[in-house]
Design an enzyme around this catalytic site. Structure first.
Site: not given
Length: 415
Positions: A78, A80, A141, A175-176, A198, A384
């Site tokens: 992903h 995003d 990520d 996805e997040e 991922d 994150h």
């Protein structure tokens, strides 16, 4: 190595933060910036059937170069990044030949990435690390995963002597915020199975994940002048606090690991008249997952019973929504797809770390849409947040795993 660094940096310096409050797909217009770049890059390296739909889902094909029948496999990541921490103006720092000591991310703000706290750093002494500047996340990520997939496809195109079947790649938005697979066209993708790139540490191979639900709990109150409030005021903030205190103290993210589930309070806002609490519910075991949801409902019933007479109606309104389920149920019947990835790692001298995901990926939702989809490491750590980093050597190993899986799948005996 420099080629990997340059590609990765070109991706992470594009802001693609998603937004759960948005009703559009992608949830933010800026995700198109990287999506459109990826489409052009895939065409440039020689991928075929490169498409992007109206919701920014990207797919492309590397045709088979063998004559016998071979399963069609896919690799998915992903583009995003999480809204949990800003992804705007990312300024990656390159740390060559890491010496195992503290890394000063930002001297002005005294932000330090230290192995005394993040012990995994010591696994990468002598390697090249890419870190943040301490003011943003990095975006490994899952832009590390995208880097690895694109680079692996480029390598296979440039080395046609490496035999492989038809390979499909897919890049998703959002996805997040749990929507990455919502509009993914599994039939169009046309794969027998796929892998999301991922994961984190080198060797990670995962085919189990949490069952997941979100809960929005609204607390109603009554505002009365505090000087005359006895027996009349109902402070919704205090009731929300009491509700939180009913949750098991040892069943939070910071107190659990492995297969242990949890309740995670992540947002709380309110006033005397109304407070909204948002939390997530996680458990690998389906029965325990259902009991956790029932537990939330029982606490709400308890409080409603206590306050309904005074308030005149239910004081707590609970909304619980399932988000995704454990992919294990869908992957175990085709366990050979995990075995292939495990064999690929072993042949490359990588020790497989087979463990449950304490979260979810696009793959868990895709598995329930008919595309079995285990998860493979992408190499990043501390996702994150401002302490996120990725060793370049880990991305290189992930690229090699993709190539090796393609080789192994092309052997005539593979199902």
């Amino acid at each position: 190595m420099q080629h990997i660094i340059d590609r990765f940096v070109s991706y992470v310096t594009i802001d693609t933060e998603s937004d759960s409050s948005s009703d559009t797909t992608p949830s933010t217009a800026k995700q198109w910036d990287l999506a459109n770049k990826l489409v052009e890059e895939l065409k440039t390296i020689g991928m075929q059937d490169v498409t992007i739909d109206e919701k920014a889902y990207i797919m492309a094909t590397l045709p088979s170069n063998v004559k016998h029948d071979v399963p069609t496999i896919g690799f998915i990541s992903h583009f995003d990044t999480t809204p949990d921490f800003t992804g705007a103006n990312v300024k990656p720092q390159i740390i060559p030949n890491y010496d195992g000591k503290d890394i000063i991310l930002n001297s002005q703000q005294n932000i330090v990435l230290s192995p005394s706290y993040f012990k995994d750093l010591l696994l990468y002494k002598g390697q090249t690390l890419i870190t943040t500047d301490g003011t943003t996340l990095l975006g490994a990520d899952d832009k590390a995963g995208i880097t690895e997939i694109v680079t692996a496809m480029e390598f296979l195109i440039k080395n046609p002597e490496i035999k492989h079947g038809k390979i499909r790649i897919g890049f998703t938005p959002d996805e997040e915020i749990g929507r990455g697979a919502h509009h993914f066209d599994v039939e169009k993708f046309g794969c027998d199975w796929a892998y999301t790139m991922d994961g984190s540490q080198v060797g990670e191979l995962e085919f189990e994940n949490f069952n997941a639900a979100s809960a929005k709990i609204t607390f109603k109150g009554k505002s009365v002048h505090p000087g005359y409030a006895k027996g009349k005021m109902i402070n919704s903030m205090l009731i929300a606090n009491d509700f939180i205190n009913e949750l098991p103290k040892k069943e939070t993210p910071q107190e659990t690991r492995g297969y242990e589930g949890f309740f995670h309070v992540h947002h709380l806002s309110g006033s005397i008249e109304e407070t909204v609490l948002e939390l997530i519910i996680r458990d690998h075991n389906k029965k325990k997952f259902e009991k956790r949801k029932e537990f939330i409902a029982k606490i709400a019933q308890k409080f409603n019973k206590k306050f309904t007479k005074q308030f005149g109606e239910d004081i707590i309104i609970t909304e619980i929504k399932d988000q995704y389920y454990n992919m294990k149920e869908k992957v175990l019947p085709v366990k050979h797809i995990v075995d292939i990835a495990e064999k690929a790692m072993k042949e490359l001298g990588i020790k497989p770390l087979i463990k449950p995901i304490r979260g979810g990926t696009d793959g868990c939702q895709l598995s329930y849409k008919g595309l079995p989809c285990p998860n493979i490491f992408a190499g990043g750590h501390n996702f994150h947040g401002k302490y996120e980093y990725v060793p370049v050597e880990s991305m290189q190993k992930a690229i090699e795993v993709i190539v090796k899986i393609a080789e192994l799948t092309a052997k005539p005996h593979v199902k």
